[in-house]
Write a protein that holds these residues in place. Structure first.
Motif, short mmCIF file in Angstrom:
data_model
loop_
_atom_site.label_atom_id
_atom_site.label_comp_id
_atom_site.label_asym_id
_atom_site.label_seq_id
_atom_site.Cartn_x
_atom_site.Cartn_y
_atom_site.Cartn_z
N SER A 195 9.81 4.73 8.38
CA SER A 195 10.60 3.53 8.63
C SER A 195 10.79 2.72 7.35
N ILE A 196 9.78 2.70 6.51
CA ILE A 196 9.89 2.01 5.22
C ILE A 196 10.91 2.71 4.34
N ILE A 216 10.74 -6.90 0.13
CA ILE A 216 9.64 -7.73 0.62
C ILE A 216 10.14 -9.07 1.16
N MET A 217 11.02 -9.69 0.40
CA MET A 217 11.45 -11.05 0.75
C MET A 217 12.54 -11.09 1.83
N LYS A 218 13.31 -10.02 1.94
CA LYS A 218 14.44 -10.03 2.88
C LYS A 218 14.22 -9.08 4.07
N LYS A 219 14.08 -7.80 3.78
CA LYS A 219 13.97 -6.80 4.85
C LYS A 219 12.64 -6.88 5.60
N TRP A 220 11.57 -7.17 4.85
CA TRP A 220 10.23 -7.10 5.44
C TRP A 220 9.57 -8.47 5.54
N GLN A 245 0.81 -1.22 0.00
CA GLN A 245 0.00 0.00 0.00
C GLN A 245 0.85 1.28 0.00
N PHE A 246 2.10 1.16 0.44
CA PHE A 246 2.98 2.33 0.51
C PHE A 246 3.86 2.52 -0.72
N ARG A 247 3.77 1.58 -1.65
CA ARG A 247 4.72 1.59 -2.77
C ARG A 247 4.70 2.90 -3.56
N PHE A 248 3.53 3.44 -3.83
CA PHE A 248 3.45 4.68 -4.59
C PHE A 248 4.10 5.83 -3.82
N PHE A 271 16.57 3.14 2.03
CA PHE A 271 17.88 3.82 1.97
C PHE A 271 19.00 3.01 2.62
N SER A 272 18.65 2.06 3.47
CA SER A 272 19.67 1.27 4.14
C SER A 272 20.16 0.07 3.31
N VAL A 273 19.52 -0.18 2.17
CA VAL A 273 19.92 -1.32 1.34
C VAL A 273 21.34 -1.08 0.82
N ARG A 274 22.19 -2.09 1.01
CA ARG A 274 23.56 -2.02 0.49
C ARG A 274 23.66 -2.88 -0.76
#
Length: 98
Positions: free
Chosen positions: A58-59, A43-47, A9-12, A64-67
Motif C-alpha cells: 500500500s505504501i 509524509i505530510m500530505k498522503k500519510w 521504518q519502510f523507507r529503505f 506510484f500514485s503521486v502526480r
C-alpha cells in the motif's frame, strides 16, 4: 525537528519505488525534485493519517500514485508558508495587492 513518522521504518524497502517515481518526474521534465522532498510530501500530505497495520504494498502504491501536479501544488504552498515578505513601504504592498 519533527518526530519520526510511523512509516519511516519502510523507507529503505520502498526506496526503489521512490527512485522509479523520481525517474518518471525526470522524464516529464521535473528532474529537480529530490528523494527527501518526495518523501516529505508523502509524509505530510498522503500519510497525514497513519493507518495501523499498513502494508508495504500500500505504501508503494501511494508512491506510484503521486502526480507531478499534486506534488508541485504542495511544494508551492509550503514555499509560501516559509517565505517572509518584507515591504519597504506601504505602496509596495498596495501595488502587489492590485
Amino acid at each position: 525537528m519533527r518526530a519520526s513518522h510511523a512509516y519511516e521504518q519502510f523507507r529503505f524497502e520502498v526506496q526503489p519505488a521512490l527512485t522509479s517515481k523520481l525517474e518518471e518526474f525526470t522524464l516529464l521534465g521535473y528532474g529537480q525534485v529530490k528523494e527527501k522532498e518526495l518523501w516529505e510530501y508523502l509524509i505530510m500530505k498522503k500519510w497525514r493519517k497513519i493507518e495501523e497495520n499498513k502494508r508495504i504494498s500500500s505504501i508503494v502504491e501511494d508512491i506510484f500514485s503521486v502526480r507531478v501536479g499534486d506534488y508541485f501544488s504542495f511544494a508551492t504552498i509550503e514555499a509560501f508558508k516559509g517565505a517572509e515578505f518584507v515591504f519597504d513601504d506601504e505602496n509596495e504592498l498596495r501595488e502587489l495587492l492590485k
